[in-house]
Motif scaffolding. Structure first.
Motif, PDB file in Angstrom:
ATOM      1  N   ARG A  30       0.805  -1.215   0.000  1.00 42.53           N
ATOM      2  CA  ARG A  30       0.000   0.000   0.000  1.00 42.53           C
ATOM      3  C   ARG A  30       0.845   1.275   0.000  1.00 42.53           C
ATOM      4  NH1 ARG A  30      -5.118  -1.663   0.843  1.00 42.53           N
ATOM      5  NH2 ARG A  30      -5.967   0.293   1.629  1.00 42.53           N
ATOM      6  N   ILE A  31       2.144   1.138  -0.169  1.00 42.97           N
ATOM      7  CA  ILE A  31       2.992   2.320  -0.326  1.00 42.97           C
ATOM      8  C   ILE A  31       2.646   2.981  -1.667  1.00 42.97           C
ATOM      9  CG2 ILE A  31       5.370   3.155  -0.604  1.00 42.97           C
ATOM     10  CD1 ILE A  31       4.769   2.271   2.222  1.00 42.97           C
ATOM     11  N   PRO A  32       2.446   4.295  -1.704  1.00 42.92           N
ATOM     12  CA  PRO A  32       2.081   4.960  -2.962  1.00 42.92           C
ATOM     13  C   PRO A  32       3.081   4.666  -4.083  1.00 42.92           C
ATOM     14  CG  PRO A  32       1.762   6.464  -1.119  1.00 42.92           C
ATOM     15  CD  PRO A  32       2.446   5.247  -0.558  1.00 42.92           C
ATOM     16  N   SER A  33       2.564   4.526  -5.279  1.00 39.53           N
ATOM     17  CA  SER A  33       3.396   4.210  -6.443  1.00 39.53           C
ATOM     18  C   SER A  33       4.468   5.274  -6.651  1.00 39.53           C
ATOM     19  CB  SER A  33       2.507   4.116  -7.684  1.00 39.53           C
ATOM     20  OG  SER A  33       3.279   3.880  -8.840  1.00 39.53           O
ATOM     21  N   GLY A  34       5.692   4.822  -6.875  1.00 41.58           N
ATOM     22  CA  GLY A  34       6.797   5.730  -7.109  1.00 41.58           C
ATOM     23  C   GLY A  34       7.509   6.190  -5.856  1.00 41.58           C
ATOM     24  N   TRP A  35       6.936   5.936  -4.681  1.00 40.09           N
ATOM     25  CA  TRP A  35       7.572   6.295  -3.425  1.00 40.09           C
ATOM     26  C   TRP A  35       8.430   5.125  -2.952  1.00 40.09           C
ATOM     27  CZ3 TRP A  35       3.868   9.442   0.233  1.00 40.09           C
ATOM     28  CH2 TRP A  35       3.312  10.497  -0.487  1.00 40.09           C
ATOM     29  N   SER A  91      -1.600  -0.770  11.468  1.00 41.17           N
ATOM     30  CA  SER A  91      -2.603   0.041  12.157  1.00 41.17           C
ATOM     31  C   SER A  91      -2.931   1.300  11.363  1.00 41.17           C
ATOM     32  CB  SER A  91      -2.120   0.419  13.561  1.00 41.17           C
ATOM     33  OG  SER A  91      -0.947   1.201  13.491  1.00 41.17           O
ATOM     34  N   LEU A  92      -2.014   1.710  10.507  1.00 41.92           N
ATOM     35  CA  LEU A  92      -2.184   2.892   9.675  1.00 41.92           C
ATOM     36  C   LEU A  92      -2.038   2.490   8.211  1.00 41.92           C
ATOM     37  CD1 LEU A  92      -0.004   5.268  11.850  1.00 41.92           C
ATOM     38  CD2 LEU A  92      -2.478   5.478  11.531  1.00 41.92           C
ATOM     39  N   ASP A  93      -2.860   3.063   7.358  1.00 37.22           N
ATOM     40  CA  ASP A  93      -2.892   2.689   5.944  1.00 37.22           C
ATOM     41  C   ASP A  93      -1.973   3.600   5.134  1.00 37.22           C
ATOM     42  OD1 ASP A  93      -3.488   2.035   3.350  1.00 37.22           O
ATOM     43  OD2 ASP A  93      -5.657   2.101   3.610  1.00 37.22           O
ATOM     44  N   PRO A  94      -0.895   3.068   4.570  1.00 39.46           N
ATOM     45  CA  PRO A  94       0.029   3.909   3.796  1.00 39.46           C
ATOM     46  C   PRO A  94      -0.584   4.576   2.574  1.00 39.46           C
ATOM     47  CG  PRO A  94       1.090   1.853   4.425  1.00 39.46           C
ATOM     48  CD  PRO A  94      -0.364   1.700   4.750  1.00 39.46           C
ATOM     49  N   THR A  95      -1.739   4.106   2.097  1.00 43.20           N
ATOM     50  CA  THR A  95      -2.365   4.788   0.963  1.00 43.20           C
ATOM     51  C   THR A  95      -2.820   6.194   1.336  1.00 43.20           C
ATOM     52  OG1 THR A  95      -4.584   3.906   1.441  1.00 43.20           O
ATOM     53  CG2 THR A  95      -3.180   2.599  -0.026  1.00 43.20           C
ATOM     54  N   LEU A  96      -2.870   6.488   2.642  1.00 47.83           N
ATOM     55  CA  LEU A  96      -3.264   7.818   3.101  1.00 47.83           C
ATOM     56  C   LEU A  96      -2.083   8.784   3.191  1.00 47.83           C
ATOM     57  CD1 LEU A  96      -5.675   6.702   5.958  1.00 47.83           C
ATOM     58  CD2 LEU A  96      -6.282   7.401   3.639  1.00 47.83           C
ATOM     59  N   LEU A  97      -0.890   8.301   2.944  1.00 47.90           N
ATOM     60  CA  LEU A  97       0.299   9.151   3.069  1.00 47.90           C
ATOM     61  C   LEU A  97       0.263  10.383   2.161  1.00 47.90           C
ATOM     62  CD1 LEU A  97       3.096   6.474   3.495  1.00 47.90           C
ATOM     63  CD2 LEU A  97       2.469   8.231   5.152  1.00 47.90           C
ATOM     64  N   PRO A  98      -0.253  10.302   0.936  1.00 46.15           N
ATOM     65  CA  PRO A  98      -0.309  11.526   0.122  1.00 46.15           C
ATOM     66  C   PRO A  98      -1.100  12.655   0.772  1.00 46.15           C
ATOM     67  CG  PRO A  98      -0.562   9.607  -1.283  1.00 46.15           C
ATOM     68  CD  PRO A  98      -0.607   9.106   0.145  1.00 46.15           C
ATOM     69  N   ALA A  99      -2.154  12.327   1.522  1.00 45.97           N
ATOM     70  CA  ALA A  99      -2.930  13.367   2.201  1.00 45.97           C
ATOM     71  C   ALA A  99      -2.118  14.019   3.311  1.00 45.97           C
ATOM     72  CB  ALA A  99      -4.218  12.779   2.767  1.00 45.97           C
ATOM     73  N   VAL A 100      -1.291  13.223   3.976  1.00 49.99           N
ATOM     74  CA  VAL A 100      -0.436  13.750   5.040  1.00 49.99           C
ATOM     75  C   VAL A 100       0.709  14.567   4.448  1.00 49.99           C
ATOM     76  CG1 VAL A 100       1.072  13.109   6.969  1.00 49.99           C
ATOM     77  CG2 VAL A 100      -1.044  11.841   6.562  1.00 49.99           C
ATOM     78  N   THR A 101       1.229  14.124   3.337  1.00 46.99           N
ATOM     79  CA  THR A 101       2.394  14.751   2.720  1.00 46.99           C
ATOM     80  C   THR A 101       2.033  15.980   1.895  1.00 46.99           C
ATOM     81  OG1 THR A 101       3.356  12.543   2.577  1.00 46.99           O
ATOM     82  CG2 THR A 101       4.446  14.265   1.328  1.00 46.99           C
ATOM     83  N   GLY A 102       0.804  16.042   1.406  1.00 45.10           N
ATOM     84  CA  GLY A 102       0.405  17.122   0.512  1.00 45.10           C
ATOM     85  C   GLY A 102       0.746  18.519   0.988  1.00 45.10           C
TER      86      GLY A 102
END
Length: 241
Positions: A30-35, A91-102
């Motif tokens: 679930r790590i965002p593509s390209g990261w 416990s945390l979904d890495p697909t949400l990382l772009p929202a945190v990083t934005g």
């Protein structure tokens, strides 16, 4: 032996890891593509490092036990301009990382924390939730920041983080990052993220002893005198307070 460094990526994701073989496949998928995922093996006795390497993660070994030691090793190994941190226990979904990083990428914030919202009562034990509420109040008294959670999912720019000179190598690392960022005038923001029951055994907040040790580490951080550090960037004029 560490895996070779690939070409630089837009964002590196640091994943402190201690016996997380069961959760790793779900997390890394679930790590965002390209990261790039940087899994920091902190002395696992299962095959966490082998699984992470087989799934394409960059693996770093940090033998000194401690959450802060693992995070520091991952930050040191990172090469991307922006670095995220995320627990490796599902416990945390890495697909949400772009929202945190934005907000970091667009320059509207210098440090963004994922404010945990439990999906079930089991996700966050009562003693850990009470400790977090008390900690949020202490952070406000110390820094003026109106935070609700010292979220483990977070993002900031790598060079700015390194300039903070973080020294805690145990449970106080996330707090020290926030305190020193506030002292340096960083704009600190929160965004909500779902928080689910972890996979496997908790090493800290799942036990009273682990929670008490974390509280001790964090009290020591709050007692530190302010340390002057460079601002996160020319745009970091606000304090997020």
């Amino acid at each position: 032996m560490e895996t070779p460094l690939p070409p630089p990526t837009p964002v590196d994701v640091v994943l402190p890891c201690l016996d997380e073989a069961e959760a790793l496949p779900w997390v890394l998928d679930r790590i965002p593509s390209g990261w790039r995922a940087i899994v920091v093996d902190n002395g696992s006795t299962d095959n966490s490092a082998d699984i992470a390497r087989a799934l394409g993660a960059h693996v770093v070994h940090e033998q000194r036990r401690g959450f802060g030691a693992a995070c520091n090793a991952g930050l040191t190994a990172a090469t991307a301009d922006v670095v995220c941190f995320c627990d490796c226990d599902a416990s945390l979904d890495p697909t949400l990382l772009p929202a945190v990083t934005g907000p970091v990428l667009d320059g509207s914030a210098d440090l963004v924390l994922g404010r945990r919202r439990p999906t079930t009562p089991r996700a966050w034990p009562p003693h850990a939730r009470m400790a977090n509420l008390a900690l949020a109040q202490m952070i406000r008294q110390r820094t003026g920041l109106r935070l609700h959670d010292l979220g483990p999912m977070r993002a900031a720019r790598r060079e700015a983080l390194l300039a903070l000179g973080l020294t805690d190598r145990r449970s106080g690392y996330p707090l020290q990052m926030v305190v020193r960022a506030a002292d340096a005038g960083w704009r600190v923001a929160e965004t909500e993220v779902p928080y689910s029951p972890r996979t496997g055994r908790s090493k800290v907040t799942g036990t009273w002893r682990g929670t008490w040790q974390a509280v001790r580490d964090m009290r020591a951080v709050l007692a530190e005198p302010p340390v002057t550090a460079p601002a996160a960037g020319a745009s970091a004029a606000g304090t997020g307070r």
